[in-house]
Enzyme design. Sequence first.
Site, short mmCIF file in Angstrom:
data_model
loop_
_atom_site.label_atom_id
_atom_site.label_comp_id
_atom_site.label_asym_id
_atom_site.label_seq_id
_atom_site.Cartn_x
_atom_site.Cartn_y
_atom_site.Cartn_z
N SER A 15 51.98 26.92 41.84
CA SER A 15 52.67 28.06 41.21
C SER A 15 53.87 27.61 40.39
O SER A 15 54.67 26.79 40.84
CB SER A 15 53.13 29.06 42.27
OG SER A 15 53.93 30.06 41.65
N LYS A 66 46.71 39.72 45.95
CA LYS A 66 47.24 40.83 45.14
C LYS A 66 46.70 42.20 45.58
O LYS A 66 47.39 43.20 45.45
CB LYS A 66 46.95 40.61 43.66
CG LYS A 66 47.80 39.49 43.03
CD LYS A 66 47.58 39.43 41.53
CE LYS A 66 48.31 38.26 40.91
NZ LYS A 66 48.18 38.24 39.44
N ALA A 128 36.00 42.76 32.70
CA ALA A 128 36.27 44.04 33.37
C ALA A 128 36.62 43.81 34.83
O ALA A 128 36.43 44.68 35.68
CB ALA A 128 35.05 44.96 33.24
N ALA A 131 41.87 41.06 36.13
CA ALA A 131 42.79 40.72 35.05
C ALA A 131 42.72 41.76 33.93
O ALA A 131 43.75 42.18 33.38
CB ALA A 131 42.48 39.33 34.50
P1 ATR Z 1 39.80 38.24 37.49
O1 ATR Z 1 40.63 38.75 38.64
O2 ATR Z 1 40.25 36.91 36.95
O3 ATR Z 1 39.62 39.25 36.42
P2 ATR Z 1 37.18 38.85 38.49
O4 ATR Z 1 37.70 40.16 38.98
O5 ATR Z 1 36.28 38.04 39.35
O6 ATR Z 1 38.38 37.88 38.12
O7 ATR Z 1 36.48 39.13 37.08
C1 ATR Z 1 35.95 38.10 36.32
C2 ATR Z 1 35.54 38.67 34.96
O8 ATR Z 1 35.10 37.58 34.13
C3 ATR Z 1 34.36 39.63 35.02
O9 ATR Z 1 34.53 40.58 33.98
C4 ATR Z 1 33.17 38.73 34.76
O10 ATR Z 1 32.04 39.41 34.25
P3 ATR Z 1 30.97 40.14 35.23
O11 ATR Z 1 31.60 41.45 35.59
O12 ATR Z 1 29.75 40.28 34.43
O13 ATR Z 1 30.80 39.21 36.41
C5 ATR Z 1 33.75 37.82 33.72
N1 ATR Z 1 33.09 36.51 33.57
C6 ATR Z 1 33.13 35.49 34.45
N2 ATR Z 1 32.49 34.40 33.95
C7 ATR Z 1 32.03 34.76 32.71
C8 ATR Z 1 31.31 34.08 31.68
N3 ATR Z 1 30.90 32.80 31.83
N4 ATR Z 1 31.03 34.76 30.55
C9 ATR Z 1 31.44 36.02 30.39
N5 ATR Z 1 32.13 36.73 31.32
C10 ATR Z 1 32.42 36.10 32.46
#
Ligand code: ATR
Length: 274
Positions: A15, A66, A128, A131
């Site tokens: 961190s 979180k 979605a 983040a």
């Molecule tokens: P975070 O808290 O970082 O947002 P998360 O809640 O696990 O992590 O969400 C990851 C996001 O990245 C999701 O929108 C995921 O898409 P899916 O809903 O289809 O799983 C997206 N994501 C992860 N890897 C990806 C990739 N290689 N290409 C496109 N979208 C990706």
Amino acid sequence: MTDKYCVIGNPIAHSKSPEIHPVFAAETGQDIVYERCLAPVDGFVDTVRRLVAEGYRGANVTVPFKLEAAAIATRLSERGRLAGAVNTLSFENGEIVGDNTDGAGLVTDIVRNAGVSLAGKRILLLGAGGAARGVILPFLEQGPAAIVIANRTRATAEALGAEFAAHAAQAGQVSAIGFDEIAGRFDVVVNATSASLAGDLPPVPASSFGPDTLAVDLMYGKEPTPFMEFAALHGAQVRDGLGMLVEQAAEAFTIWRGVRPGTTSVLVALRDKL
Ligand code: ATR
């Protein structure tokens, strides 16, 4: 008496918050200490209770706590509630107040540091997950023309869009699509997917970018992410998430101490150390 704060996570060694807050404190003349706090993965609530008992005034919260931080808060800001996640806790008069400063940090980095107003702009939000969720309300507060949420799993984008429709100034201001439906050029494209962590490029078309586009990846590192390289190749101005990191910390510091620190020197120092 010196006021105590910390950042709670697991792992926590990486961190950067303990490098940021003491600089803010020195600059604003605030008498605080800010530490790292490693909580057991099943011990977040006990850790918070201990901090409160020991007289800490607040804490930042990072992965993987979180959501638990939102649950433990006795009072939540609207942006914390809508983000469904909390990164800033204040311990005040027996209350645990939860807030989420990530989205506000991103907005400050875009508007103030990059000098790009979001009012009336078309924003493409890739992803979605957590983040992406955290930045939608702070974006809406800037009065954009449109926020288009695009996700690999379209249904997740739709569910997120539906949740925020009530906060839109006009019908259609927030919409949700799959990556294959992305059309036209955008003023701002934000990569809130976790694709960069795996060194992947989300399947965003080159036509989304132009010379007037600001492309922001929420990830940061020594090298530009594949998303940043792709956006730059197609003419966009690019930023990583380091500015957002510093600005979310400044927002948390302001909540705790009532004084807003400058961020420029901290950002330069962190960039040098990447
Ligand atoms: P975070 O808290 O970082 O947002 P998360 O809640 O696990 O992590 O969400 C990851 C996001 O990245 C999701 O929108 C995921 O898409 P899916 O809903 O289809 O799983 C997206 N994501 C992860 N890897 C990806 C990739 N290689 N290409 C496109 N979208 C990706």
